[in-house]
Write a protein that holds these residues in place. Structure first.
Motif, PDB file in Angstrom:
ATOM      1  N   SER A 169      12.591  38.409   7.286  1.00 33.38           N
ATOM      2  CA  SER A 169      11.367  38.603   7.110  1.00 33.38           C
ATOM      3  C   SER A 169      10.722  38.379   5.861  1.00 33.38           C
ATOM      4  O   SER A 169      11.540  38.571   4.962  1.00 33.38           O
ATOM      5  N   LYS A 170       9.444  38.296   5.557  1.00 29.66           N
ATOM      6  CA  LYS A 170       9.039  38.339   4.241  1.00 29.66           C
ATOM      7  C   LYS A 170       9.351  39.446   3.328  1.00 29.66           C
ATOM      8  O   LYS A 170       9.609  39.257   2.026  1.00 29.66           O
ATOM      9  N   LEU A 171       9.470  40.625   3.856  1.00 25.94           N
ATOM     10  CA  LEU A 171       9.752  41.909   3.349  1.00 25.94           C
ATOM     11  C   LEU A 171      11.249  41.699   2.820  1.00 25.94           C
ATOM     12  O   LEU A 171      11.310  42.205   1.674  1.00 25.94           O
ATOM     13  N   GLY A 189       3.677  34.802   0.904  1.00 24.96           N
ATOM     14  CA  GLY A 189       2.888  35.103   1.854  1.00 24.96           C
ATOM     15  C   GLY A 189       2.943  36.587   2.338  1.00 24.96           C
ATOM     16  O   GLY A 189       2.433  36.965   3.416  1.00 24.96           O
ATOM     17  N   PHE A 190       3.638  37.431   1.518  1.00 27.95           N
ATOM     18  CA  PHE A 190       3.796  38.881   2.013  1.00 27.95           C
ATOM     19  C   PHE A 190       2.763  39.447   1.693  1.00 27.95           C
ATOM     20  O   PHE A 190       1.877  39.372   0.377  1.00 27.95           O
ATOM     21  N   VAL A 191       1.986  40.366   2.537  1.00 25.47           N
ATOM     22  CA  VAL A 191       0.908  40.966   2.189  1.00 25.47           C
ATOM     23  C   VAL A 191       1.025  42.401   1.575  1.00 25.47           C
ATOM     24  O   VAL A 191       1.074  43.249   2.182  1.00 25.47           O
ATOM     25  N   GLN A 212      -2.029  41.235  -2.821  1.00 28.32           N
ATOM     26  CA  GLN A 212      -2.325  40.139  -1.580  1.00 28.32           C
ATOM     27  C   GLN A 212      -3.476  41.001  -0.598  1.00 28.32           C
ATOM     28  O   GLN A 212      -4.379  40.049  -0.342  1.00 28.32           O
ATOM     29  N   ALA A 213      -3.513  42.144  -0.361  1.00 27.89           N
ATOM     30  CA  ALA A 213      -4.437  42.683   0.470  1.00 27.89           C
ATOM     31  C   ALA A 213      -5.647  42.849  -0.371  1.00 27.89           C
ATOM     32  O   ALA A 213      -6.606  42.536   0.284  1.00 27.89           O
TER      33      ALA A 213
END
Ligand SMILES: Nc1ncnc2c1ncn2[C@@H]1O[C@H](COP(=O)(O)OP(=O)(O)O)[C@@H](O)[C@H]1O
Ligand SMILES: [Mg+2]
Lengths: 240, 244
Positions: B84-86, B165-167, B171-172
């Protein structure tokens, strides 16, 4: 009890111990004297594996220290060490300094250990200091705690490396008194010290070391009153 | 008013993601950093050598590159596994931060006098007991202040994870700023949130450092009972403490 044959210790190319032979019997008190840099500390440190032996053999209570399958912990439990700089654990209270090894190394119960530790502190005259940190004690008091800490592991031999050299003169006596009592109780002791009074009174044997050799050994009277080697005479004339 | 509530949720989600990422990386980085720091102080040359390469390499590469590298390289290195991006972000941050923590740990271990190691060994302690009960607790005093600084920097640097691309919080903020057409206001809020997290941590570091100086000057005076006050008066403080 301790049998040293042809012990040699090198640091790189520097030969610090050249060929040491020495037998120490149970309950014997041996004082090691000699000029600074003669290898006294190195000799003691070879006896409890703080240094690895370059050549020769050291056997303590049947454990051959040169054996690669040696159980180092077992040897070290048998051999207590007291350092010139005390090396108490500054982040632990006095009582915990004494209790940590029996509990964690010997896996003894906390209750039994605590009782024993308090007894040992009483023995070195520091019952009232159990709950303070080492930094609040005088040098002599710290060294007595260090002795109690080593005794807590029930060693059969105690090594002392200049235990009073870092102390203020007025606290030396208390430490020597504790050591004298210990000797009287039959503890086997190897003491590096320049306290000639102590050596004369307590030692069964005095060893004079110089430049990595045992130059001369004998009873305190032999060494102090009738030294046969010139180097011994020269050394004694400087320190006495 | 309803509009704001609508943006609060993504912002809170971003904050949650940043928090999660940072907690995982701080814990992971501290554990790995401790181990690598111990390896740096090893008596075995090979282990010292490998750990030195690890710290020097990671400290010589920008975090952004480490992030992109884990993102693109991990799936290649472990084919079939899905990251995952996390996970990618956390692995990158853990690697990054562990290298710095390892250096601090090494410094902390070096600050403990040799005599402490020898006393522990002479009492029969094995490697684990010696470090667990004697060396690490003493090294902690030196390690904690710079450690908080490293974690602080990591929290701020974690905003870089948006490149994969991890929000996260940043990013939010970017997304909300674009959709509301209020980028300035949004980033003021986002910046304020970072500040509110980081400021107390920095405070803690300074408080700990201060406590350290106090306790080194007058060691453990707080812990002494009343019985010892006269003792303190009669004896000079800080008798030789083990160092030569
Ligand atoms: N770790 C070491 N590396 C190199 N030389 C050492 C080391 N430890 C001790 N020596 C040297 O060994 C010699 C004997 O030291 P030591 O045993 O401490 O003597 P003493 O205790 O009799 O003063 C000294 O010359 C010292 O410089
Ligand atoms: Mg010496």
């Amino acid at each position: 009890m301790i049998s040293v044959k042809g012990l040699q210790k090198k640091y790189g190319n520097v030969e610090v111990l050249k060929s040491i032979d020495c037998e120490i019997k149970p309950s014997e008190v041996v004082c090691v004297i000699g000029p600074s840099g003669s290898g006294k500390s190195t000799f003691l440190r070879c006896l409890n594996l703080l240094e690895t032996i370059t050549a020769g053999s050291v056997v303590i209570n049947g454990h051959d220290l040169g054996n690669s399958k040696l159980d180092r912990v077992l040897v070290r439990r048998d051999v207590g060490m007291v350092f010139q700089q005390f090396n108490l654990f500054p982040h632990m209270k006095v009582l915990d300094n004494v209790m940590i090894a029996p509990i964690k190394v010997a896996k003894k119960s906390r209750e039994v250990t605590k009782e024993k530790a308090l007894e040992l502190l009483a023995k070195v005259g520091l019952s009232d200091k159990a709950d303070v940190y080492p930094s609040s004690l005088s040098g002599g008091q710290q060294q007595r705690v260090a002795i109690a800490r080593a005794l807590a592991m029930d060693p059969t031999v105690m090594l002392f490396d200049e235990p009073t050299s870092a102390l203020d003169p007025e606290t030396v006596g208390d430490v020597l008194a504790v050591m004298k009592r210990l000797a009287g109780e039959g503890m086997t002791m190897v003491v590096v010290s320049h306290e000639m009074g102590f050596a004369r009174e307590v030692a069964d044997r005095v060893i004079f070391m110089d430049q990595g050799y045992i130059v001369e050994e004998g009873t305190p009277a032999d060494i102090f009153d009738r030294p046969t080697q010139d180097r011994t005479k020269a050394f004694l004339s400087r320190v006495l | 008013m309803g509009d704001y509530a609508q943006f609060l949720l993504p912002l809170a989600k971003g904050l949650g993601m940043t928090a999660l990422l940072c907690i995982i990386s701080a814990v992971g980085g501290s554990i790995v950093g401790l181990l690598v720091g111990l390896a740096r102080a090893s008596s075995i040359g090979f282990i010292r050598w490998v750990s030195a390469i690890y710290t020097n390499l990671l400290r010589g590469i920008p975090l952004l590159i480490i992030l992109l590298f884990t993102f693109f390289a991990l799936p290649l290195l472990i084919p079939g596994a899905v990251f995952s991006k996390l996970a990618c972000g956390a692995i990158a941050l853990t690697l990054f931060v562990s290298a710095y923590i390892a250096e601090v740990v090494r410094g902390g271990l070096e600050s403990v006098p040799r005599g402490q190691f020898e006393a522990a060994e002479a009492l029969g302690m094995n490697y684990f007991l010696k470090f667990r009960y004697i060396i690490v607790p003493q090294a902690m005093r030196v390690v904690v202040p710079p450690w908080t600084g490293i974690i602080l920097a990591m929290i701020k640097d974690s905003s870089l994870v948006s490149v994969i691309g991890f929000v996260d919080l940043t990013q939010a903020g970017k997304i909300i700023g674009t959709t509301t057409m209020l980028p300035l206001l949004t980033f003021v809020v986002v910046g304020a949130i970072y500040f509110v997290i980081c400021y107390p941590l920095g405070k803690f570091g300074r408080w700990y450092e201060k406590r350290l100086t106090v306790s080194l000057g007058r060691p453990q005076a707080v812990d002494l009972g009343p019985a010892s006050t006269d003792l303190l008066a009669e004896e000079p403080l800080l008798q030789v403490r083990g160092e030569k």
